[in-house]
Design a protein around this motif. Sequence first.
Motif, PDB file in Angstrom:
ATOM      1  N   PHE A 110       0.627  41.637 -53.115  1.00 55.06           N
ATOM      2  CA  PHE A 110       1.200  41.313 -51.808  1.00 55.06           C
ATOM      3  C   PHE A 110       1.853  39.935 -51.778  1.00 55.06           C
ATOM      4  CE2 PHE A 110      -2.101  44.440 -50.580  1.00 55.06           C
ATOM      5  CZ  PHE A 110      -1.291  45.346 -49.912  1.00 55.06           C
ATOM      6  N   GLY A 111       1.783  39.205 -52.883  1.00 50.65           N
ATOM      7  CA  GLY A 111       2.401  37.888 -52.933  1.00 50.65           C
ATOM      8  C   GLY A 111       1.691  36.841 -52.094  1.00 50.65           C
ATOM      9  N   LEU A 112       0.366  36.906 -52.029  1.00 52.80           N
ATOM     10  CA  LEU A 112      -0.418  35.978 -51.222  1.00 52.80           C
ATOM     11  C   LEU A 112      -1.131  34.975 -52.112  1.00 52.80           C
ATOM     12  CD1 LEU A 112      -1.995  38.531 -48.718  1.00 52.80           C
ATOM     13  CD2 LEU A 112      -0.016  37.062 -48.331  1.00 52.80           C
ATOM     14  N   LYS A 113      -1.307  33.774 -51.607  1.00 50.58           N
ATOM     15  CA  LYS A 113      -1.995  32.711 -52.316  1.00 50.58           C
ATOM     16  C   LYS A 113      -3.308  32.394 -51.610  1.00 50.58           C
ATOM     17  CE  LYS A 113       1.297  32.032 -55.330  1.00 50.58           C
ATOM     18  NZ  LYS A 113       1.104  32.316 -56.779  1.00 50.58           N
ATOM     19  N   LYS A 114      -4.330  32.110 -52.415  1.00 48.10           N
ATOM     20  CA  LYS A 114      -5.640  31.766 -51.879  1.00 48.10           C
ATOM     21  C   LYS A 114      -5.883  30.277 -52.041  1.00 48.10           C
ATOM     22  CE  LYS A 114     -10.534  33.035 -52.185  1.00 48.10           C
ATOM     23  NZ  LYS A 114     -11.526  33.913 -52.857  1.00 48.10           N
ATOM     24  N   SER A 115      -6.302  29.640 -50.954  1.00 50.30           N
ATOM     25  CA  SER A 115      -6.548  28.204 -50.969  1.00 50.30           C
ATOM     26  C   SER A 115      -8.012  27.927 -51.285  1.00 50.30           C
ATOM     27  CB  SER A 115      -6.184  27.587 -49.616  1.00 50.30           C
ATOM     28  OG  SER A 115      -6.558  26.226 -49.565  1.00 50.30           O
ATOM     29  N   GLY A 116      -8.257  26.868 -52.036  1.00 55.51           N
ATOM     30  CA  GLY A 116      -9.620  26.473 -52.363  1.00 55.51           C
ATOM     31  C   GLY A 116     -10.216  25.495 -51.372  1.00 55.51           C
ATOM     32  N   ALA A 127      -9.480  34.290 -45.080  1.00 51.75           N
ATOM     33  CA  ALA A 127      -9.216  35.677 -44.695  1.00 51.75           C
ATOM     34  C   ALA A 127      -8.236  36.404 -45.596  1.00 51.75           C
ATOM     35  CB  ALA A 127      -8.697  35.721 -43.250  1.00 51.75           C
ATOM     36  N   VAL A 128      -7.675  35.735 -46.586  1.00 56.59           N
ATOM     37  CA  VAL A 128      -6.631  36.378 -47.373  1.00 56.59           C
ATOM     38  C   VAL A 128      -7.189  37.525 -48.207  1.00 56.59           C
ATOM     39  CG1 VAL A 128      -6.871  34.693 -49.249  1.00 56.59           C
ATOM     40  CG2 VAL A 128      -4.727  35.951 -48.978  1.00 56.59           C
ATOM     41  N   ASP A 129      -8.391  37.367 -48.774  1.00 60.36           N
ATOM     42  CA  ASP A 129      -8.988  38.448 -49.557  1.00 60.36           C
ATOM     43  C   ASP A 129      -9.309  39.653 -48.677  1.00 60.36           C
ATOM     44  OD1 ASP A 129      -8.787  37.050 -51.878  1.00 60.36           O
ATOM     45  OD2 ASP A 129     -10.879  36.395 -51.932  1.00 60.36           O
ATOM     46  N   GLU A 145      -0.615  38.664 -38.371  1.00 60.20           N
ATOM     47  CA  GLU A 145      -1.334  37.605 -37.661  1.00 60.20           C
ATOM     48  C   GLU A 145      -2.096  36.770 -38.680  1.00 60.20           C
ATOM     49  OE1 GLU A 145      -2.435  34.954 -35.535  1.00 60.20           O
ATOM     50  OE2 GLU A 145      -1.627  36.534 -34.241  1.00 60.20           O
ATOM     51  N   THR A 146      -1.938  35.461 -38.621  1.00 60.38           N
ATOM     52  CA  THR A 146      -2.616  34.572 -39.566  1.00 60.38           C
ATOM     53  C   THR A 146      -3.617  33.654 -38.872  1.00 60.38           C
ATOM     54  OG1 THR A 146      -0.797  32.972 -39.386  1.00 60.38           O
ATOM     55  CG2 THR A 146      -0.691  34.592 -41.186  1.00 60.38           C
TER      56      THR A 146
END
Length: 272
Positions: A110-116, A127-129, A145-146
Amino acid sequence: MRRARRHRKCWRRPARFNNRLQGRTFIPPSTFSRWNAKIRILEQLRKILPITDVVVEDVAAVSKKNCRKWNRNFSPLEVGKRWFYASIRELGLNLSLRTGYETKELRDRFGLKKSGQKDKKTFSSHAVDAWAMAADISGAEHPTETGLYYWTPIRVHRRQLHRFQPEKGGIRKPYGGTRSMGLTRGTLVRHIKYGLTYIGGTLKNRVSLHGFGTGKRVTQRARIEDCTFLTRIAWRTQWYAGTGRRHSSPHLLAGVSCLYEDESREISRRAR
């Protein structure tokens, strides 16, 4: 707390012969509380949304080779996880499991990045996962909605009803419980000075008020006459916009439960 009760001079202790497991799987109380909180949130969401499927990222505990009994029972994580999965199926929902590397592949798809940065209340941090796994089931293509909606249960102390140490005269002051001056703790009120709050403890014929969003105590000396009773809540909620900023809209009161009958009568009596 348990030690103090066992050494207290009580005239009798109740029988223990009929509260054993009798073949049932034992779940430690702390483990049960942790996993049952997720079931409670799921049941609240089902009252609002037509949920049919639940996706969980399956976390595996460390196991040992040729130690079947150890691998089955040693970890509270495994015991609680199995109970959680069984409870979801008992609700009639479809349960799907994903491993950690599968979740990573979904994020990349989906082209999403996860922040640490877990201290940031943002979509990419928390919430990205969850969105990626849900989108794999629902067929969504991109997040619409983010923002984040935080649900926190109202904490009520039930086990300790009195202070451990008595004061002068041997009197142990009340502590804990679910009632304050005849009202259920967690009742949402509007105070003439502090605004939207909920009722906490009581002291010297006054009640404590806690902020609806943060849960922090704002006063210990509020009078009942200065409060307008709204409803009984089981959760306090906060809405964070997509940038991690807390939203202050006063109408975001989801999670509000219905009034108890005795409180309804009490509020009606005061209104007269």
